[in-house]
Write a protein that holds these residues in place. Structure first.
Motif, mmCIF file in Angstrom:
data_model
loop_
_atom_site.group_PDB
_atom_site.id
_atom_site.type_symbol
_atom_site.label_atom_id
_atom_site.label_comp_id
_atom_site.label_asym_id
_atom_site.label_seq_id
_atom_site.Cartn_x
_atom_site.Cartn_y
_atom_site.Cartn_z
ATOM 1 N N GLU A 117 0.832 -1.204 0.000
ATOM 2 C CA GLU A 117 0.000 0.000 0.000
ATOM 3 C C GLU A 117 0.873 1.264 0.000
ATOM 4 O OE1 GLU A 117 -3.245 2.238 2.862
ATOM 5 O OE2 GLU A 117 -3.050 0.065 3.004
ATOM 6 N N LYS A 118 1.870 1.308 0.845
ATOM 7 C CA LYS A 118 2.755 2.477 0.910
ATOM 8 C C LYS A 118 3.501 2.682 -0.405
ATOM 9 C CE LYS A 118 3.435 3.090 5.805
ATOM 10 N NZ LYS A 118 2.256 3.882 5.941
ATOM 11 N N LYS A 119 3.999 1.593 -0.988
ATOM 12 C CA LYS A 119 4.730 1.712 -2.252
ATOM 13 C C LYS A 119 3.826 2.248 -3.358
ATOM 14 C CE LYS A 119 8.132 -1.085 -3.374
ATOM 15 N NZ LYS A 119 9.318 -1.903 -3.314
ATOM 16 N N TYR A 121 0.931 3.940 -3.173
ATOM 17 C CA TYR A 121 0.526 5.335 -2.936
ATOM 18 C C TYR A 121 1.668 6.286 -3.278
ATOM 19 C CZ TYR A 121 -4.146 4.985 -0.958
ATOM 20 O OH TYR A 121 -5.496 4.813 -0.802
ATOM 21 N N LYS A 122 2.879 5.920 -2.895
ATOM 22 C CA LYS A 122 4.047 6.758 -3.201
ATOM 23 C C LYS A 122 4.202 6.913 -4.711
ATOM 24 C CE LYS A 122 9.026 6.997 -2.468
ATOM 25 N NZ LYS A 122 10.204 6.306 -1.952
#
Length: 136
Positions: A117-119, A121-122
């Motif tokens: 998720e973090k990757k 979104y980034k």
């Protein structure tokens, strides 16, 4: 009739064999990212809807893609490549699960959802910034 969502995610089969929950995580993220980009106003012009295809790769398959497709020159990060087609309206984005991340996930598989998720979104925010879209 099936409608294609603007953002789609495919996961390398070697990763799905290793991490059995990865496809369900990718499906949930696909829905979430499509909703978030819609509420951020990324699809205001229905004639020019951005289509983004994420391909989640192993470190090895990512290196192969990087070396075998010289047309993919836009490197957003050392683990992210993307190609733009059709006046910035269709984008293919290759995102690697690095070897370090892979080892971490071997020990702590429950971290997969948060990591991916973090990757993503980034990466979406980097692409959105280039296209002058609102940040997610």
């Amino acid at each position: 009739m099936e409608t294609q969502l603007p953002i789609s995610i495919k996961v390398n089969s070697l990763l799905t064999e290793k991490f059995t929950t990865l496809n369900s995580i990718a499906n949930r993220l696909e829905s979430q990212l499509n909703f978030q980009t819609m509420t951020a106003g990324w699809y205001g012009d229905e004639e020019n809807i951005l289509s983004l295809y994420f391909s989640i790769e192993t470190a090895e398959s990512f290196r192969e893609i990087s070396s075998n497709y010289p047309a993919i020159k836009d490197e957003l990060a050392d683990d992210v490549l993307y190609a733009t087609e059709q006046n910035n309206q269709f984008q293919t984005c290759f995102v690697a699960i690095t070897e370090i991340e892979h080892h971490l996930l071997d020990e702590h598989p429950k971290l997969m959802a948060g990591l991916l998720e973090k990757k993503l979104y980034k990466v979406l925010n980097m692409i959105g910034k280039k296209l002058k879209f609102n940040e997610l």
